[in-house]
Each structure stands twice: as structure tokens, then as C-alpha cells.
Design a protein around this motif. Structure first.
Motif, PDB file in Angstrom:
ATOM      1  N   SER A 179       0.773  -1.465  -0.402  1.00 45.85           N
ATOM      2  CA  SER A 179       0.075  -0.129  -0.250  1.00 45.85           C
ATOM      3  C   SER A 179       0.839   1.116   0.145  1.00 45.85           C
ATOM      4  N   TYR A 180       1.675   1.156   0.619  1.00 42.94           N
ATOM      5  CA  TYR A 180       3.040   2.504   0.463  1.00 42.94           C
ATOM      6  C   TYR A 180       3.462   2.546  -0.360  1.00 42.94           C
ATOM      7  N   LYS A 181       3.486   1.708  -1.330  1.00 49.74           N
ATOM      8  CA  LYS A 181       4.511   2.132  -2.164  1.00 49.74           C
ATOM      9  C   LYS A 181       4.172   2.281  -3.354  1.00 49.74           C
ATOM     10  N   GLU A 182       2.393   1.971  -3.484  1.00 48.07           N
ATOM     11  CA  GLU A 182       0.644   2.225  -4.579  1.00 48.07           C
ATOM     12  C   GLU A 182       1.019   3.949  -4.356  1.00 48.07           C
ATOM     13  N   VAL A 183       1.224   4.566  -3.034  1.00 49.88           N
ATOM     14  CA  VAL A 183       0.158   5.758  -3.480  1.00 49.88           C
ATOM     15  C   VAL A 183       1.144   6.621  -3.489  1.00 49.88           C
ATOM     16  N   GLN A 184       0.604   8.037  -3.773  1.00 50.18           N
ATOM     17  CA  GLN A 184       1.288   8.762  -4.180  1.00 50.18           C
ATOM     18  C   GLN A 184       1.825   9.820  -2.706  1.00 50.18           C
ATOM     19  N   ASN A 185       0.451  10.037  -1.847  1.00 49.12           N
ATOM     20  CA  ASN A 185       0.027  10.550  -0.456  1.00 49.12           C
ATOM     21  C   ASN A 185       0.594   9.191   0.040  1.00 49.12           C
ATOM     22  N   LYS A 186       1.784   9.371   0.904  1.00 47.02           N
ATOM     23  CA  LYS A 186       2.071   8.304   1.877  1.00 47.02           C
ATOM     24  C   LYS A 186       0.926   7.984   2.998  1.00 47.02           C
ATOM     25  N   LYS A 187       0.514   9.511   3.436  1.00 49.68           N
ATOM     26  CA  LYS A 187      -0.499   9.373   4.071  1.00 49.68           C
ATOM     27  C   LYS A 187      -1.857   8.459   3.677  1.00 49.68           C
ATOM     28  N   ASP A 188      -1.913   8.303   3.044  1.00 51.23           N
ATOM     29  CA  ASP A 188      -3.394   7.402   2.666  1.00 51.23           C
ATOM     30  C   ASP A 188      -2.698   5.774   2.951  1.00 51.23           C
ATOM     31  N   THR A 189      -1.818   5.934   2.571  1.00 48.28           N
ATOM     32  CA  THR A 189      -0.794   4.399   3.120  1.00 48.28           C
ATOM     33  C   THR A 189      -1.996   3.743   4.125  1.00 48.28           C
ATOM     34  N   ASP A 190      -2.709   2.162   3.582  1.00 48.91           N
ATOM     35  CA  ASP A 190      -3.548   1.185   4.600  1.00 48.91           C
ATOM     36  C   ASP A 190      -2.580   1.014   5.432  1.00 48.91           C
ATOM     37  N   ARG A 191      -3.068   1.483   6.501  1.00 50.37           N
ATOM     38  CA  ARG A 191      -2.418   0.220   7.877  1.00 50.37           C
ATOM     39  C   ARG A 191      -2.829  -0.531   8.232  1.00 50.37           C
TER      40      ARG A 191
ATOM     41  N   ALA B 135       7.604   3.561  11.169  1.00 48.23           N
ATOM     42  CA  ALA B 135       7.475   3.951  12.314  1.00 48.23           C
ATOM     43  C   ALA B 135       7.369   5.265  12.164  1.00 48.23           C
ATOM     44  N   GLU B 136       7.582   6.408  11.284  1.00 46.86           N
ATOM     45  CA  GLU B 136       7.380   7.951  10.885  1.00 46.86           C
ATOM     46  C   GLU B 136       5.621   8.024  10.728  1.00 46.86           C
ATOM     47  N   LEU B 137       5.192   6.889   9.698  1.00 45.49           N
ATOM     48  CA  LEU B 137       4.705   7.241   9.945  1.00 45.49           C
ATOM     49  C   LEU B 137       2.633   6.778  10.720  1.00 45.49           C
ATOM     50  N   ILE B 138       3.360   5.612  11.716  1.00 43.99           N
ATOM     51  CA  ILE B 138       2.419   6.143  12.926  1.00 43.99           C
ATOM     52  C   ILE B 138       2.594   6.626  13.591  1.00 43.99           C
ATOM     53  N   ASN B 139       3.955   6.923  14.057  1.00 40.64           N
ATOM     54  CA  ASN B 139       3.629   8.127  15.216  1.00 40.64           C
ATOM     55  C   ASN B 139       3.296   9.634  14.131  1.00 40.64           C
ATOM     56  N   ASN B 140       3.351  10.412  13.070  1.00 42.77           N
ATOM     57  CA  ASN B 140       2.776  10.962  12.480  1.00 42.77           C
ATOM     58  C   ASN B 140       1.522  11.309  12.458  1.00 42.77           C
ATOM     59  N   LEU B 141       0.780   9.764  12.125  1.00 40.58           N
ATOM     60  CA  LEU B 141      -0.367  10.243  11.708  1.00 40.58           C
ATOM     61  C   LEU B 141      -1.724   9.509  12.910  1.00 40.58           C
ATOM     62  N   GLU B 142      -0.758   8.470  13.897  1.00 42.66           N
ATOM     63  CA  GLU B 142      -2.232   7.975  14.757  1.00 42.66           C
ATOM     64  C   GLU B 142      -1.672   8.677  15.750  1.00 42.66           C
ATOM     65  N   VAL B 143      -3.080   9.094  16.960  1.00 41.29           N
ATOM     66  CA  VAL B 143      -3.119  10.221  17.997  1.00 41.29           C
ATOM     67  C   VAL B 143      -2.803   9.589  18.951  1.00 41.29           C
ATOM     68  N   ASN B 144      -3.999   7.898  18.556  1.00 43.75           N
ATOM     69  CA  ASN B 144      -3.958   7.412  20.057  1.00 43.75           C
ATOM     70  C   ASN B 144      -3.870   5.889  19.241  1.00 43.75           C
ATOM     71  N   VAL B 145      -3.206   4.369  20.004  1.00 42.54           N
ATOM     72  CA  VAL B 145      -2.792   3.309  19.457  1.00 42.54           C
ATOM     73  C   VAL B 145      -4.409   3.348  19.082  1.00 42.54           C
ATOM     74  N   PRO B 146      -4.757   1.435  19.240  1.00 44.76           N
ATOM     75  CA  PRO B 146      -6.389   1.452  19.044  1.00 44.76           C
ATOM     76  C   PRO B 146      -6.390   0.578  20.895  1.00 44.76           C
ATOM     77  N   ILE B 147      -7.516   1.272  21.137  1.00 46.77           N
ATOM     78  CA  ILE B 147      -8.107   1.008  22.254  1.00 46.77           C
ATOM     79  C   ILE B 147      -7.833  -0.768  22.824  1.00 46.77           C
ATOM     80  N   ASN B 148      -6.833  -1.213  23.751  1.00 44.55           N
ATOM     81  CA  ASN B 148      -6.189  -2.940  23.495  1.00 44.55           C
ATOM     82  C   ASN B 148      -7.850  -3.274  25.002  1.00 44.55           C
TER      83      ASN B 148
END
Length: 301
Positions: free
Chosen positions: A168-180, A273-286
Motif C-alpha cells: 500500500s505504501y508503494k502504491e499511493v502517492q500521498n504516503k498518508k493514504d497508506t492502508d495501515r 515507524a514515522e507514518l505511525i508516529n505522525n498519523l496516529e494520535v492514539n493507538v487502538p484500544i487494548n
């Protein structure tokens, strides 16, 4: 390097002889009606349509009609015309004779000795196949997959999720659109593709899910419903976040390109790691329903 390039390099050569004809030269030859007749073009397109651009004369005859021997003569005469046009000499000769093997201008070859398929397989030379694809873009063939299967189910789950995210990361131009986050069933399907053992759903839902109280590994994080993403480095303090034993040279298929485990790890350690740090204010609820800051997990309080 594409998977097809890798297969082309590894394909056995019946004769230890190389014919140097570039893709551009093949394009000129294919356009020359005095070299390639309509029957020649039909023959080449037919072989192109098989997996790995390789087929026996028997397989071609079953698709196009005529006898297998007729295609041997067709290729031999075509090879003679190309050889004369390009001044190709010193071709290999058949065992026990002085007769040149003109088909080798067009193909690689190997014995298959298969009752169903036939005795001998011809494979289009890579440059010829590339020229046919450029000249006839509607040509299709079965895309090759050459992955090595593994026995470890949790490792297969980790690899599958890493590959889906990398893809997904390689396919999208805007890396923020990566399917995490990926559907668990999709992870299951990809993991099964590379694993010799059965990949059960609980392996993804529970065993490899770091947010589940019954977890064995912390390879994945849980999202809404059945969504899962791969764990970023440091989210569980480095504890069972990825398999301990990985073959860094193992090759996986991604959009008909080859990606190694080493490539995946480098991607996860840096871009992901940079993508997660920049895009996810909170990780999923455990399981304990506590929300944790990604910044604190990755970089401390």
C-alpha cells in the motif's frame, strides 16, 4: 528486479550460447513483413500467452491447430531469415550433425519429456517478449509467483501484514493514504499463500494480536472490528514485536515485483515507524480499554 526477470535469468539454457538482439531490434523485426509473417506473429503471440512465455509445440498446436512439427518448421525458417538479416553466425548445431539450431535465435529451450505437454519446451527470449508486449499491449499471460513457503504460521502472519502495508505504501502517492489497517481475512489469505500449514483465524484475532489478553505474540495491533495493522518498532518495548528468526533473503511477490524480508524490515523501521508516529494520535484500544499515546510508546513519555 521483476519476478519475470528473475525467472528469465534462472531458466536453463539447452545450448550454452547467447544471441544478442535488443528489444529495439526485435521491434524492427516484428514490424518487417518480410521477416515475420502473420503466421509467425500468431505463433509468437501464442507462446507469449503461456505462463513464463514458454510452451511446447504440442501445446501451441492444441491452441492454434496444425501439427506440432509445423511449428518447428515455422520457427526454423523464421530463425534463418533473422539470422541472415542480422548476420548471426556460429549458431549451435544439433548433436551429431552440422545443422544449425536456428530456433535458438528466438527461444531458450529445455527438455520436459511430459506425456501431456510434450518433449521439449520453447521459451521466448526476454527481449522478444518485451518487444511483443510493447507492440501488442493487450497481450496477457499468467503472472508468475515464485515464493518460498515457510512452516511457521505466526511468522507468515507477520510477513503477510508487513507485505500488505509495504504494498500500500508503494502504491499511493500521498504516503498518508497508506492502508495501515487490513481486514483479518485478507491477512489470512496472504499468510496462507506463503505458509505450508493452515492459517487459522484465531492466529490473527488473538495469538498474534498484541492488544488481546490471550496473545502469544505482539506482531499486530487491533483496529475497529476485524481490522489489524502491523506493530511499529517499540510499541511493546521490543517484546515479541516481530519474529526472532527471519530469513532476510526470503523473497515475496508484490505487484509482480520481488521484495525481500530485509526490504520489509527496513521499511518498518523507518517509513512505517514515522507514518505511525505522525498519523496516529492514539493507538487502538487494548483489552483493558486504556488508550496509549504513540509518541510515548515509540519515544518515551
Amino acid at each position: 528486479m521483476s519476478i519475470q526477470d528473475k525467472i528469465d535469468q534462472a531458466y536453463p539454457r539447452y545450448y550454452d550460447y547467447e544471441v544478442k538482439i535488443s528489444k529495439d531490434q526485435w521491434l524492427d523485426l516484428l514490424r518487417d513483413g518480410e521477416i515475420f509473417s502473420e503466421k509467425n506473429l500468431e505463433h509468437m503471440k501464442c507462446i507469449y500467452s503461456f505462463e513464463n512465455h514458454a510452451a511446447t509445440c504440442k501445446e501451441v498446436s492444441e491452441k492454434l491447430g496444425n501439427t506440432p512439427n509445423s511449428y518447428i518448421g515455422l520457427a526454423t525458417n523464421l530463425g534463418k531469415r533473422i539470422g541472415a538479416k542480422l548476420n548471426i553466425g556460429d549458431l549451435p548445431t544439433r548433436d551429431g550433425s552440422n545443422s544449425n539450431v536456428y530456433w535458438y535465435i528466438l527461444f531458450y529451450g529445455q527438455e520436459v519429456n511430459d506425456r501431456k505437454r510434450g518433449n521439449f519446451e520453447w521459451k521466448l527470449r526476454p527481449e522478444l517478449a518485451a518487444a511483443l508486449q510493447e507492440l501488442y499491449p493487450n497481450l496477457t499471460y499468467p503472472k508468475p509467483i515464485i515464493e518460498t513457503k515457510i512452516d511457521q504460521v505466526p511468522t507468515a502472519v507477520w510477513l503477510a501484514t508487513a507485505l500488505l502495508t509495504y504494498s500500500s505504501y508503494k502504491e499511493v502517492q500521498n504516503k498518508k493514504d497508506t492502508d495501515r489497517y487490513h481486514e483479518a481475512t485478507k491477512i489470512q489469505n496472504v499468510a496462507q499463500r506463503i505458509c505450508t500449514k493452515n492459517v487459522d483465524y484465531p492466529r490473527i484475532y488473538q495469538w498474534c494480536n498484541g492488544d488481546h489478553s490471550g496473545r502469544t505474540y505482539c506482531y499486530l495491533r487491533a483496529g475497529e472490528k476485524a481490522l489489524r495493522r502491523i506493530t511499529a518498532p517499540g510499541e511493546f518495548g521490543g517484546e515479541k514485536e516481530r519474529p526472532e528468526i527471519l530469513n532476510l533473503d526470503m523473497e515475496l511477490e508484490f505487484n509482480n515485483e520481488i521484495v525481500t524480508v530485509k526490504d520489509l524490515i527496513e521499511f518498518l523501521d523507518k517509513e512505517y515507524a514515522e507514518l505511525i508516529n505522525n498519523l496516529e494520535v492514539n493507538v487502538p484500544i487494548n483489552d483493558s480499554r486504556q488508550e496509549l499515546s504513540v509518541n510515548s510508546i515509540l519515544y518515551g513519555p
